[in-house]
Design an enzyme around this catalytic site. Structure first.
Site, PDB file in Angstrom:
ATOM      1  N   LYS A  77      -3.094   0.871  10.390  1.00  0.00           N
ATOM      2  CA  LYS A  77      -3.832   0.640   9.141  1.00  0.00           C
ATOM      3  C   LYS A  77      -5.064  -0.192   9.475  1.00  0.00           C
ATOM      4  O   LYS A  77      -5.058  -0.932  10.454  1.00  0.00           O
ATOM      5  CB  LYS A  77      -2.957  -0.137   8.139  1.00  0.00           C
ATOM      6  N   ASP A 112      -7.749   4.888   1.703  1.00  0.00           N
ATOM      7  CA  ASP A 112      -6.783   4.057   0.971  1.00  0.00           C
ATOM      8  C   ASP A 112      -7.603   3.448  -0.170  1.00  0.00           C
ATOM      9  O   ASP A 112      -8.642   4.020  -0.555  1.00  0.00           O
ATOM     10  CB  ASP A 112      -6.168   2.997   1.896  1.00  0.00           C
TER      11      ASP A 112
HETATM   12  P1  NDP Z   1      -8.129   3.972  -5.270  1.00  0.00           P
HETATM   13  O1  NDP Z   1      -9.128   3.058  -4.697  1.00  0.00           O
HETATM   14  O2  NDP Z   1      -8.484   5.391  -5.504  1.00  0.00           O
HETATM   15  O3  NDP Z   1      -7.582   3.391  -6.651  1.00  0.00           O
HETATM   16  C1  NDP Z   1      -6.979   2.139  -6.692  1.00  0.00           C
HETATM   17  C2  NDP Z   1      -6.523   1.850  -8.104  1.00  0.00           C
HETATM   18  O4  NDP Z   1      -5.695   0.694  -8.095  1.00  0.00           O
HETATM   19  C3  NDP Z   1      -7.676   1.540  -9.049  1.00  0.00           C
HETATM   20  O5  NDP Z   1      -7.317   1.889 -10.340  1.00  0.00           O
HETATM   21  C4  NDP Z   1      -7.798   0.028  -8.888  1.00  0.00           C
HETATM   22  O6  NDP Z   1      -8.411  -0.625  -9.995  1.00  0.00           O
HETATM   23  C5  NDP Z   1      -6.346  -0.380  -8.799  1.00  0.00           C
HETATM   24  N1  NDP Z   1      -6.238  -1.615  -8.039  1.00  0.00           N
HETATM   25  C6  NDP Z   1      -6.629  -1.825  -6.762  1.00  0.00           C
HETATM   26  N2  NDP Z   1      -6.419  -3.097  -6.395  1.00  0.00           N
HETATM   27  C7  NDP Z   1      -5.892  -3.698  -7.471  1.00  0.00           C
HETATM   28  C8  NDP Z   1      -5.459  -5.021  -7.718  1.00  0.00           C
HETATM   29  N3  NDP Z   1      -5.527  -5.979  -6.769  1.00  0.00           N
HETATM   30  N4  NDP Z   1      -4.930  -5.283  -8.945  1.00  0.00           N
HETATM   31  C9  NDP Z   1      -4.864  -4.324  -9.905  1.00  0.00           C
HETATM   32  N5  NDP Z   1      -5.278  -3.057  -9.731  1.00  0.00           N
HETATM   33  C10 NDP Z   1      -5.778  -2.754  -8.530  1.00  0.00           C
HETATM   34  O7  NDP Z   1      -6.844   3.866  -4.305  1.00  0.00           O
HETATM   35  P2  NDP Z   1      -5.597   4.856  -4.146  1.00  0.00           P
HETATM   36  O8  NDP Z   1      -5.285   5.497  -5.435  1.00  0.00           O
HETATM   37  O9  NDP Z   1      -5.856   5.692  -2.955  1.00  0.00           O
HETATM   38  O10 NDP Z   1      -4.445   3.826  -3.739  1.00  0.00           O
HETATM   39  C11 NDP Z   1      -3.540   3.264  -4.686  1.00  0.00           C
HETATM   40  C12 NDP Z   1      -2.291   2.801  -3.979  1.00  0.00           C
HETATM   41  O11 NDP Z   1      -1.673   3.923  -3.323  1.00  0.00           O
HETATM   42  C13 NDP Z   1      -2.484   1.768  -2.873  1.00  0.00           C
HETATM   43  O12 NDP Z   1      -1.351   0.915  -2.838  1.00  0.00           O
HETATM   44  C14 NDP Z   1      -2.505   2.612  -1.587  1.00  0.00           C
HETATM   45  O13 NDP Z   1      -2.150   1.863  -0.457  1.00  0.00           O
HETATM   46  C15 NDP Z   1      -1.448   3.653  -1.958  1.00  0.00           C
HETATM   47  N6  NDP Z   1      -1.465   4.883  -1.201  1.00  0.00           N
HETATM   48  C16 NDP Z   1      -2.597   5.653  -1.132  1.00  0.00           C
HETATM   49  C17 NDP Z   1      -2.575   6.853  -0.439  1.00  0.00           C
HETATM   50  C18 NDP Z   1      -3.752   7.757  -0.391  1.00  0.00           C
HETATM   51  O14 NDP Z   1      -3.632   8.840   0.200  1.00  0.00           O
HETATM   52  N7  NDP Z   1      -4.879   7.424  -0.994  1.00  0.00           N
HETATM   53  C19 NDP Z   1      -1.372   7.283   0.290  1.00  0.00           C
HETATM   54  C20 NDP Z   1      -0.221   6.453   0.070  1.00  0.00           C
HETATM   55  C21 NDP Z   1      -0.291   5.296  -0.628  1.00  0.00           C
HETATM   56  P3  NDP Z   1      -9.934  -1.184  -9.853  1.00  0.00           P
HETATM   57  O15 NDP Z   1     -10.795   0.035 -10.028  1.00  0.00           O
HETATM   58  O16 NDP Z   1     -10.065  -2.166 -10.971  1.00  0.00           O
HETATM   59  O17 NDP Z   1     -10.050  -1.805  -8.500  1.00  0.00           O
HETATM   60  O1  2IT Z   2      -0.770   4.518   2.745  1.00  0.00           O
HETATM   61  C1  2IT Z   2      -0.970   5.680   3.172  1.00  0.00           C
HETATM   62  O2  2IT Z   2      -0.043   6.392   3.552  1.00  0.00           O
HETATM   63  C2  2IT Z   2      -2.350   6.172   3.197  1.00  0.00           C
HETATM   64  N1  2IT Z   2      -3.253   5.465   2.768  1.00  0.00           N
HETATM   65  C3  2IT Z   2      -2.656   7.524   3.782  1.00  0.00           C
HETATM   66  C4  2IT Z   2      -2.745   7.457   5.280  1.00  0.00           C
HETATM   67  C5  2IT Z   2      -3.231   8.711   5.952  1.00  0.00           C
HETATM   68  O3  2IT Z   2      -3.417   8.620   7.180  1.00  0.00           O
HETATM   69  O4  2IT Z   2      -3.412   9.756   5.329  1.00  0.00           O
END
Ligand code: NDP
Ligand code: 2IT
Length: 446
Positions: free
Chosen positions: A127, A167
């Protein structure tokens, strides 16, 4: 056996990394699950797998200097944690968020090791990211930062070494800028990042994969109880990549998503979020500083400032924003209101006490490393398409995603079922651990 008790081992982790509280939390959860497996196996003890599995292969921290639109020079910290490569090259996302620090990225990289193992693919765990805040930055500033970040990261990654992805704060646009800069520096067009645009090596369904995969995992959990998604009320947090596509799949399968959130507050749409409304959210949130409160104004629904959506009555809750966004009080409120399924789109969104509550209540609780593994799984499928140079159809990739989520569920049942209850936390941790530990033993003391 070097340690007299689980507590002694966990205390040693806290002592060694005293300021990394998220990392302690993630390690504690895994160690509780794997302790008996790890300490009752002679080979695991002889090769000291326990001590080795909590230490990253390497931690890279670097300076990222960049210039804003007014010619001011800024410096951020850049990180890449290459945690474990026993079963494949390091693989995991990059996070750009002001809260990023070593403890946060180490917890994410550590979890990624087990998650990637569960996918059944050859992916090690890593990461990275930066404490850079993308909110309020112009497109040019984002591009400058991504170039500056890659100016150092490029020397540590490669298609057979370490393959980053997105992420929080890193989506298709940022991957594009980083890919462009990597290609320029190396003069090589390789699948070094995943989440690429489909014109230049990206996989269909990768943007959707985490959210869709999460809902496929929920379907598997419900299936055990001969239950379905039809007509179920679902609360979600977040409104970014994961939440948007989870919502989309829920709508397609006849469930009723009713909430979305961001770091400012949440919206409650009791009639249900529709596909049309989700298209609006996708457009709105393509600007990182946009607020979900705009949804409430546009569709005339309730907006609650500064709160998370766990007070809203639901059957299923899907936290899809960030770590520790659901605490014990929230967990109690959810189950008191009749919620009986919680599955994590985010990484470690539930606090330790909240997790214990869900397990004590014997609800269907799917931890992130199992439930959100669809994203990295399709990243793995993107890598295989880059290697063969043959792109797969949407249906083919979606079929693979379903298959992988089903396989992860089967692994959780195999290692987590006791009597009539499936402890998905134990199932995911033990299932992920065994494959990595056995591979470490095969490769000796490296
Ligand atoms: P995005 O940046 O697309 O969206 C993040 C969302 O979470 C936004 O709505 C944001 O609000 C909110 N958020 C972020 N930080 C905070 C915080 N500290 N407190 C409250 N709300 C918060 O990210 P993703 O959708 O990609 O990721 C969301 C989660 O999913 C994370 O935990 C990530 O690690 C996990 N994840 C993502 C994957 C991927 O493929 N993208 C894969 C597996 C897991 P705001 O706009 O106000 O910041
Ligand atoms: O938390 C996760 O699994 C991710 N942000 C996706 C990682 C990836 O390599 O696609």
């Amino acid at each position: 056996m070097k340690y007299k008790s689980k507590k002694e081992f966990l205390d040693s982790v806290v002592d060694n990394y005293s300021d990394q509280k998220e990392f302690h939390q993630a390690v504690e959860e895994v160690i509780h699950s794997i302790w008996d497996t790890a300490t009752s196996n002679e080979e695991y003890c002889k090769f000291n797998i326990l001590d080795r599995i909590v230490v990253p292969d390497r931690t890279i921290i670097f300076r990222v200097p960049w210039m804003d639109d007014k010619n001011n020079v800024h410096v951020n910290l850049g990180y890449r944690i290459q945690f474990n490569s026993a079963i494949g090259p390091y693989k995991g996302g990059l996070r750009f968020h002001p809260n990023v620090n070593l403890g946060v990225l180490k917890f994410l990289a550590f979890e990624q090791v087990f998650k990637n193992s569960l996918t059944g693919l050859n992916l090690g765990g890593g990461k990275g990211g930066s404490n850079f805040d993308p909110k309020g930055k112009s497109d040019k500033e984002i591009m400058s930062f991504c170039y500056a970040f890659m100016n150092e990261l490029y020397r540590h990654i490669g298609r057979r070494t370490d393959i980053p992805a997105g992420d929080i704060g890193v989506g298709g646009r940022e991957i594009g800028y980083m890919f462009g800069q990597y290609k320029k520096i190396r003069n090589a067009f390789t699948g070094v990042l995943t989440g690429k645009g489909t014109n230049w090596g990206g996989s269909l369904i990768r943007p959707e994969a985490t959210g869709y995969g999460l809902v496929y995992f929920v379907l598997e959990m419900l299936n055990v109880r001969k239950d379905s998604l039809k007509g179920k009320t679902v609360t979600l947090s977040g409104s970014g990549n994961v939440a948007q596509f989870a919502c989309e799949k829920l709508i397609e399968l006849g469930a009723k998503p009713v909430t979305l959130s961001d770091s400012s507050g949440f919206i409650h749409d009791p009639d249900g979020i529709t596909q049309e409304k989700i298209e609006y959210v996708k457009k709105l949130k393509s600007v990182r500083s946009a607020r979900i409160s705009e949804y409430a104004k546009k569709f005339n629904v309730e907006y609650v400032e500064g709160k998370r959506p766990w007070s809203i009555k639901c059957d299923i809750a899907l936290p899809c924003a960030t770590e520790n966004e659901l605490n014990l009080d929230d967990a109690k409120q959810l189950t008191d209101n009749g919620c009986y399924v919680v599955a994590e789109g985010a990484n470690m969104p539930s606090t330790t006490n909240a997790v214990h509550h869900f397990i004590n209540q014997k609800i269907l609780y799917g931890p992130g490393k199992a439930a959100n593994a669809g994203g990295v799984a399709i990243s793995g499928i993107e890598m295989s398409q880059n290697s063969t140079r043959i792109p797969l159809s949407r249906d083919k990739v979606d079929g693979l995603l379903k298959e992988i989520m089903q396989r992860i569920h089967t692994t959780c049942v195999k290692y987590g079922k006791k009597d009539d209850f499936i402890n998905y936390v134990d199932g995911a941790n033990i299932g992920g651990f065994v494959r990595v530990a056995d591979s470490m033993i095969d490769q000796g003391i490296v």
